[in-house]
Design an enzyme around this catalytic site. Structure first.
Site, short mmCIF file in Angstrom:
data_model
loop_
_atom_site.label_atom_id
_atom_site.label_comp_id
_atom_site.label_asym_id
_atom_site.label_seq_id
_atom_site.Cartn_x
_atom_site.Cartn_y
_atom_site.Cartn_z
N ASP A 88 0.86 -1.19 0.00
CA ASP A 88 0.00 0.00 0.00
C ASP A 88 0.89 1.24 0.00
O ASP A 88 2.06 1.18 0.40
CB ASP A 88 -0.94 -0.01 1.22
CG ASP A 88 -0.21 -0.07 2.56
OD1 ASP A 88 0.77 -0.83 2.66
OD2 ASP A 88 -0.60 0.65 3.49
N GLU A 153 -0.04 -1.01 5.75
CA GLU A 153 1.03 -0.50 6.61
C GLU A 153 0.84 0.98 6.89
O GLU A 153 1.11 1.46 7.98
CB GLU A 153 2.39 -0.74 5.96
CG GLU A 153 3.57 -0.66 6.92
CD GLU A 153 4.12 0.73 7.09
OE1 GLU A 153 4.87 0.93 8.06
OE2 GLU A 153 3.81 1.64 6.30
ZN LIG Z 1 6.89 2.15 4.30
#
Ligand SMILES: [Zn+2]
Length: 449
Positions: A88, A153
């Site tokens: 992501d 994340e």
């Molecule tokens: Zn990162």
């Protein structure tokens, strides 16, 4: 066998670049739940694409739990070495700040431009293609090497938490999601709300994220002249518009709040000084002020591996209720409950209640830990950089989610950090150097003796 490695590494440079361009093209920004995917269709597409790339290189791949995570594994044996990163990306921000489309990868002056080139698609692929070079050089793995691809994340780490619940944890590993050489300490990351009833009737809202120092605060309530006079007295920059006073600060990341100027803090200090009666305003003004370490609440809270506690009031919302949103980075050897107790006590004095929003436990491996020593030795040998030392950070990588894991590269010391910024770009020569460093590191950790 390893004498041959450099030529196999060179052969992987073009495929690495092509794969990175393919992945950057996918705008994998979190779009929660869209299309029935946990983090949206683009994030899912990036995950499938990464698994496809790995599968084509000869890895065994697994698409995990409806798209929360995936992994790609090679080698045999009991032990598992983990390489953890994410697919992501953060949003592009203002498009006019980019020279090219953020998701239209462009190569220019030895750089590959595009969102995710540095964070974290480039580094993950550098490590992945490093393994391909090792395979082509005939290295056999006495341990299994597993690339764990996270998809969440940049937001709440639900991906890696799912992985931890359901899958085998590596015995050791690294996360290519920071700078070289090695990040061996990352502060505990506590995000929290302080809330209470709004007895004053004051309405105020500002700031955009827990982890950003707010650079502006607008006040359109009563008593603007008195407020302006107080801001003058305090020497705080502001401008007056037709119907409001705008207090100016300076944006910064919450891991380094001392590099910014907190506009919420400045407005609260001035409002408190002109006699506004709000619990949240008084808390910020009297307990925190402009101190990025919140010393009045926590005392001198610091340790040798990771430095001082950092404190950022990122958002304020005074509506029906009062709410402050705070980001607090806690030194690695300091207990979380100690910090919570002090903060709760201070909040209670002002009629506010403490509520945890998110917590990431710290990372700390001693400098003589074998993984730190191994990775430092490899880094020095391959890069020739014998000056850079293992570092600590206020940031957070997946390294802290697994045992015996540190952050390791892939940004080299001579490269500008452009992650999360417009015109994010990866220096290709450095990415190839990182691939070489990773090849030797993975060989050192997992190759058959
Ligand atoms: Zn990162």
């Amino acid at each position: 066998m390893l004498a041959e490695l450099s030529h196999h590494l060179t052969a992987q440079q073009a495929p690495l670049k092509a794969a990175l361009a393919e992945l950057v093209r996918i705008p994998s920004v979190c779009d929660e739940g869209a299309g029935g995917f946990p983090f949206g269709p683009a994030v899912d597409q990036a995950l499938r694409q990464a698994l496809q790339i790995a599968g084509d290189l000869g890895f065994r791949t697994h698409y995990g739990d409806g798209g929360y995570y995936g992994y790609a594994e090679i080698g045999a044996g009991e032990e598992l070495v983990g390489i953890l990163g994410h697919l992501d990306v953060v949003p592009a921000g203002k498009l006019e700040d980019w020279d090219h489309g953020p998701f239209e990868p462009v190569e220019r002056d030895g750089m590959l431009y595009g969102r995710g080139a540095q964070d974290d698609k480039g580094p993950m692929l550098a490590a992945l293609f490093a393994v391909k070079a090792l395979m082509d050089a005939g290295v056999s793995f006495g341990k299994r090497v597993r690339f764990i691809f996270g998809t969440d994340e940049e937001t709440l780490w639900r991906c890696i938490n799912r992985y931890r619940e359901r899958e085998e944890l590596p015995g050791m590993g690294f996360s290519p999601d920071a700078r070289f050489p090695v990040t061996y300490a990352e502060k505990g990351l506590l995000q929290l709300h302080l809330t209470g009833p709004n007895a004053s009737g004051l309405r105020l809202a500002g700031g955009s994220a827990f982890n950003a120092v707010p650079d502006t605060m607008r006040y359109d309530g009563e008593g603007q002249d008195a407020l302006a006079g107080k801001l003058d007295e305090l020497g705080f920059a502001y401008t007056c518009t037709a119907d409001a006073v705008e207090v100016h600060g300076k944006a910064a990341h919450a891991m380094v709040p001392e590099e910014g100027v907190n506009a919420i803090a400045r407005l609260c200090i001035a409002l408190d000084a002109v006699g506004v009666q709000s619990n949240a305003v008084r808390f910020v003004a009297q307990e925190i002020g402009e101190d990025p370490n919140a010393t009045r609440v926590f005392g001198a809270c610091a340790d040798e591996p990771s430095g001082k506690l950092k404190f950022n009031v990122g958002m304020i919302d005074l509506g029906e209720a009062e709410q402050l949103s705070i980001d607090c980075r806690i030194p690695v050897t300091v207990a979380k409950n100690e910090v919570e107790a002090k903060l709760s006590a201070a909040a209670t004095r002002h009629g506010l209640a403490y509520r945890e929003f998110d917590w990431l436990a710290p990372l700390y491996l001693p400098l003589d830990h074998f993984i730190v020593e191994t990775l430092m030795r490899v880094y020095r040998q391959v890069s020739g950089d014998t000056v850079s030392q293992p570092d600590s950070s206020g940031g957070a990588t997946y390294a802290r989610a697994m045992p015996n894991c540190v952050a390791f590269g892939a940004i080299l010391p001579d490269e500008m950090l452009t992650e999360h910024q417009p015109n994010e770009r990866a220096m290709l020569a450095n990415l190839y150097k990182a691939m070489e460093i990773y090849a030797h590191a993975i060989c050192g950790l997992a190759a058959q003796a």
